[in-house]
Design a protein around this motif. Structure first.
Motif, PDB file in Angstrom:
ATOM      1  N   GLU A 124       0.791  -1.271  -0.069  1.00  0.00           N
ATOM      2  CA  GLU A 124       0.089   0.118  -0.066  1.00  0.00           C
ATOM      3  C   GLU A 124       0.966   1.259   0.089  1.00  0.00           C
ATOM      4  O   GLU A 124       2.134   1.316   0.798  1.00  0.00           O
ATOM      5  CB  GLU A 124      -0.736   0.065   1.191  1.00  0.00           C
ATOM      6  CG  GLU A 124      -2.116   1.003   1.227  1.00  0.00           C
ATOM      7  CD  GLU A 124      -3.053   0.758   2.316  1.00  0.00           C
ATOM      8  OE1 GLU A 124      -3.282   1.734   3.018  1.00  0.00           O
ATOM      9  OE2 GLU A 124      -3.256  -0.160   2.684  1.00  0.00           O
ATOM     10  N   PHE A 125       0.547   2.244  -0.585  1.00  0.00           N
ATOM     11  CA  PHE A 125       1.451   3.422  -1.087  1.00  0.00           C
ATOM     12  C   PHE A 125       0.546   4.616  -0.794  1.00  0.00           C
ATOM     13  O   PHE A 125      -0.535   4.688  -1.526  1.00  0.00           O
ATOM     14  CB  PHE A 125       1.894   3.207  -2.292  1.00  0.00           C
ATOM     15  CG  PHE A 125       2.901   4.332  -3.045  1.00  0.00           C
ATOM     16  CD1 PHE A 125       3.553   5.137  -1.833  1.00  0.00           C
ATOM     17  CD2 PHE A 125       2.760   4.735  -4.206  1.00  0.00           C
ATOM     18  CE1 PHE A 125       4.529   6.012  -2.432  1.00  0.00           C
ATOM     19  CE2 PHE A 125       3.494   5.938  -4.606  1.00  0.00           C
ATOM     20  CZ  PHE A 125       4.434   6.749  -3.755  1.00  0.00           C
ATOM     21  N   VAL A 126       1.048   5.592   0.012  1.00  0.00           N
ATOM     22  CA  VAL A 126       0.520   6.906   0.039  1.00  0.00           C
ATOM     23  C   VAL A 126       1.459   8.069  -0.431  1.00  0.00           C
ATOM     24  O   VAL A 126       2.340   8.515   0.253  1.00  0.00           O
ATOM     25  CB  VAL A 126       0.163   7.047   1.470  1.00  0.00           C
ATOM     26  CG1 VAL A 126      -0.616   8.643   1.624  1.00  0.00           C
ATOM     27  CG2 VAL A 126      -0.811   6.226   2.021  1.00  0.00           C
ATOM     28  N   PRO A 127       1.202   8.320  -1.610  1.00  0.00           N
ATOM     29  CA  PRO A 127       2.083   9.308  -2.321  1.00  0.00           C
ATOM     30  C   PRO A 127       1.759  10.977  -1.601  1.00  0.00           C
ATOM     31  O   PRO A 127       1.090  11.641  -2.251  1.00  0.00           O
ATOM     32  CB  PRO A 127       1.853   9.328  -3.834  1.00  0.00           C
ATOM     33  CG  PRO A 127       0.288   8.723  -3.847  1.00  0.00           C
ATOM     34  CD  PRO A 127      -0.072   8.116  -2.639  1.00  0.00           C
ATOM     35  N   VAL A 128       2.254  11.208  -0.482  1.00  0.00           N
ATOM     36  CA  VAL A 128       1.973  12.522   0.087  1.00  0.00           C
ATOM     37  C   VAL A 128       2.433  13.792  -0.813  1.00  0.00           C
ATOM     38  O   VAL A 128       1.706  14.589  -1.265  1.00  0.00           O
ATOM     39  CB  VAL A 128       2.621  12.703   1.535  1.00  0.00           C
ATOM     40  CG1 VAL A 128       1.977  14.057   1.871  1.00  0.00           C
ATOM     41  CG2 VAL A 128       2.166  11.645   2.449  1.00  0.00           C
ATOM     42  N   LYS A 129       3.744  13.590  -0.897  1.00  0.00           N
ATOM     43  CA  LYS A 129       4.529  14.534  -1.983  1.00  0.00           C
ATOM     44  C   LYS A 129       5.469  14.160  -3.168  1.00  0.00           C
ATOM     45  O   LYS A 129       6.233  14.676  -3.737  1.00  0.00           O
ATOM     46  CB  LYS A 129       5.286  15.591  -1.163  1.00  0.00           C
ATOM     47  CG  LYS A 129       4.445  16.553  -0.062  1.00  0.00           C
ATOM     48  CD  LYS A 129       5.252  17.320   0.624  1.00  0.00           C
ATOM     49  CE  LYS A 129       4.418  18.545   1.670  1.00  0.00           C
ATOM     50  NZ  LYS A 129       5.157  19.654   2.184  1.00  0.00           N
ATOM     51  N   THR A 130       5.082  12.841  -3.195  1.00  0.00           N
ATOM     52  CA  THR A 130       5.920  12.323  -4.338  1.00  0.00           C
ATOM     53  C   THR A 130       4.562  12.064  -5.291  1.00  0.00           C
ATOM     54  O   THR A 130       3.276  12.292  -5.268  1.00  0.00           O
ATOM     55  CB  THR A 130       6.364  10.783  -3.937  1.00  0.00           C
ATOM     56  OG1 THR A 130       5.208   9.909  -3.770  1.00  0.00           O
ATOM     57  CG2 THR A 130       7.323  10.820  -2.838  1.00  0.00           C
ATOM     58  N   LYS A 131       5.215  11.791  -6.823  1.00  0.00           N
ATOM     59  CA  LYS A 131       4.094  11.428  -7.757  1.00  0.00           C
ATOM     60  C   LYS A 131       3.523  10.072  -7.181  1.00  0.00           C
ATOM     61  O   LYS A 131       4.368   9.151  -6.706  1.00  0.00           O
ATOM     62  CB  LYS A 131       4.891  11.427  -8.936  1.00  0.00           C
ATOM     63  CG  LYS A 131       5.564  12.424  -9.556  1.00  0.00           C
ATOM     64  CD  LYS A 131       6.257  12.464 -10.672  1.00  0.00           C
ATOM     65  CE  LYS A 131       5.231  12.278 -12.066  1.00  0.00           C
ATOM     66  NZ  LYS A 131       5.890  12.204 -13.226  1.00  0.00           N
ATOM     67  N   PRO A 132       2.282   9.890  -7.926  1.00  0.00           N
ATOM     68  CA  PRO A 132       1.963   8.466  -7.604  1.00  0.00           C
ATOM     69  C   PRO A 132       2.356   7.327  -8.574  1.00  0.00           C
ATOM     70  O   PRO A 132       1.605   6.696  -9.312  1.00  0.00           O
ATOM     71  CB  PRO A 132       0.397   8.829  -7.954  1.00  0.00           C
ATOM     72  CG  PRO A 132       0.315   9.997  -8.887  1.00  0.00           C
ATOM     73  CD  PRO A 132       1.500  10.643  -8.607  1.00  0.00           C
ATOM     74  N   ALA A 133       3.614   7.086  -8.260  1.00  0.00           N
ATOM     75  CA  ALA A 133       4.297   6.344  -9.106  1.00  0.00           C
ATOM     76  C   ALA A 133       5.593   5.682  -8.400  1.00  0.00           C
ATOM     77  O   ALA A 133       5.871   6.027  -7.350  1.00  0.00           O
ATOM     78  CB  ALA A 133       5.160   7.187 -10.379  1.00  0.00           C
ATOM     79  N   LEU A 134       5.534   4.234  -8.612  1.00  0.00           N
ATOM     80  CA  LEU A 134       6.580   3.397  -7.825  1.00  0.00           C
ATOM     81  C   LEU A 134       7.114   2.572  -8.738  1.00  0.00           C
ATOM     82  O   LEU A 134       6.349   1.626  -9.466  1.00  0.00           O
ATOM     83  CB  LEU A 134       5.782   2.801  -6.728  1.00  0.00           C
ATOM     84  CG  LEU A 134       6.657   2.151  -5.469  1.00  0.00           C
ATOM     85  CD1 LEU A 134       7.497   3.119  -4.629  1.00  0.00           C
ATOM     86  CD2 LEU A 134       5.666   1.532  -4.478  1.00  0.00           C
ATOM     87  N   SER A 135       8.263   1.884  -8.590  1.00  0.00           N
ATOM     88  CA  SER A 135       8.943   0.760  -8.970  1.00  0.00           C
ATOM     89  C   SER A 135       9.644  -0.046  -7.970  1.00  0.00           C
ATOM     90  O   SER A 135      10.080   0.245  -7.041  1.00  0.00           O
ATOM     91  CB  SER A 135      10.153   1.325  -9.813  1.00  0.00           C
ATOM     92  OG  SER A 135       9.497   2.059 -11.070  1.00  0.00           O
ATOM     93  N   PHE A 136       9.167  -1.670  -7.909  1.00  0.00           N
ATOM     94  CA  PHE A 136       9.822  -2.240  -6.849  1.00  0.00           C
ATOM     95  C   PHE A 136       9.685  -3.601  -7.516  1.00  0.00           C
ATOM     96  O   PHE A 136       9.440  -4.055  -8.820  1.00  0.00           O
ATOM     97  CB  PHE A 136       9.077  -2.219  -5.649  1.00  0.00           C
ATOM     98  CG  PHE A 136       7.443  -2.641  -5.707  1.00  0.00           C
ATOM     99  CD1 PHE A 136       7.123  -4.137  -5.358  1.00  0.00           C
ATOM    100  CD2 PHE A 136       6.609  -1.887  -6.395  1.00  0.00           C
ATOM    101  CE1 PHE A 136       5.703  -4.186  -5.615  1.00  0.00           C
ATOM    102  CE2 PHE A 136       5.414  -2.347  -6.501  1.00  0.00           C
ATOM    103  CZ  PHE A 136       4.807  -3.658  -6.082  1.00  0.00           C
TER     104      PHE A 136
END
Length: 285
Positions: A124-136
């Protein structure tokens, strides 16, 4: 000869009145071959009901939606969420995935789910001040659809999706550091780097790796042991993002976060695993 055929036809018609219509249909199908078009259309309608309209045709989707998004949640499949995965998972213990929901605008929360994993919630990811993007990277037990569900401020879940083929077994075998016993020496050590935007990637990027065995609890004699919370903070201790990994995330997880603007460093990564071990590190700019 004609009289014989006529008598046979009369007897057949009389018998048909005494046989259930479904049995007659089965006989017709057996004699004349594949189902007619109307029957195929009927089956497709049934399939859509069983799969909740899933574009990938997975019968697990309705249960997945009810369990994690909520039985009454508003949701829609949305190709605006870019989900990038390999066609075939060569290493089922380290399957790369990246997603980008920036096209949706503001996003409150993102969940990554895998239909056919024994543990279906990946993170689960909460993008507060990041872009709503993730790699893993994550573990995959068998070929399966993967879902990226993004919640927007209007409380609608937008669901991106992809399908990954795999030989499987990624969730039920021990990781390398568990097998060789080296994990206690490096537990919760953090390495990371901040990258400036470039010609190919217009966003600033932070890559962090945390040393952890990320045990699923599905290997005999090895209980579940995984990072359960990570928080990114800037130099003023303002929260940049919150991340809640679960057991299917790969051993020694590596996460890549994107920013519209490079955060003021150093960036802190703090968190804990499910045994209460703390994570506290800084990444210099």
């Amino acid at each position: 000869m004609n009289t014989t055929i006529s008598i046979f036809a009369e007897r057949l018609a009389l018998a048909a009145k005494r046989i259930h219509p479904c049995a007659v249909l089965l006989c017709v199908l057996a004699i004349f071959g594949p189902c007619p078009v109307w029957a195929l259309e009927s089956n497709q309608s049934v399939d859509l009901q069983l799969t909740g309209g899933d574009p990938l045709g997975s019968m697990q989707w309705p249960d997945l939606k009810n369990q994690y998004l909520g039985a009454n949640a508003r949701s829609q499949f949305d190709s605006a969420i870019k989900v990038t995965v390999p066609l075939f998972a060569e290493d089922a213990m380290n399957v790369p995935v990246s997603f980008d929901a920036s096209a949706l605008g503001e996003v409150k929360k993102i969940m990554v789910l895998v239909d056919r994993n024994p543990i279906r919630k990946v993170l689960e990811f909460v993008p507060v001040k990041t872009k709503p993007a993730l790699s893993f990277r994550f573990k995959l037990e068998q070929a399966s659809p993967i879902r990226v569900a993004a919640l927007t401020p209007d409380n609608v879940w937008h669901v991106g999706y992809a399908h990954i083929e795999a030989s499987g077994g990624g969730c039920t075998v021990p990781g390398a550091t568990r097998a060789d016993g080296s994990w206690p020496k490096t537990l919760n050590q953090v390495a990371g780097k901040l990258f400036d935007p470039n010609e190919l990637r217009h966003s600033a990027r932070l890559r962090v790796q945390v040393s952890h065995p990320m045990d699923t609890g599905l290997v005999a004699g090895v209980p579940a042991f995984y990072i359960e919370e990570l928080t990114l903070q800037d130099s003023r201790q303002q929260v940049l993002a919150r991340l809640y990994p679960f057991e299917p995330v790969s051993e020694n997880p590596l996460f890549s976060f994107d920013f519209d603007r490079k955060p003021a460093g150093p960036v802190s990564l703090v968190g804990r695993d499910n045994n209460g071990n703390r994570i506290d590190a800084q990444v210099q700019p």
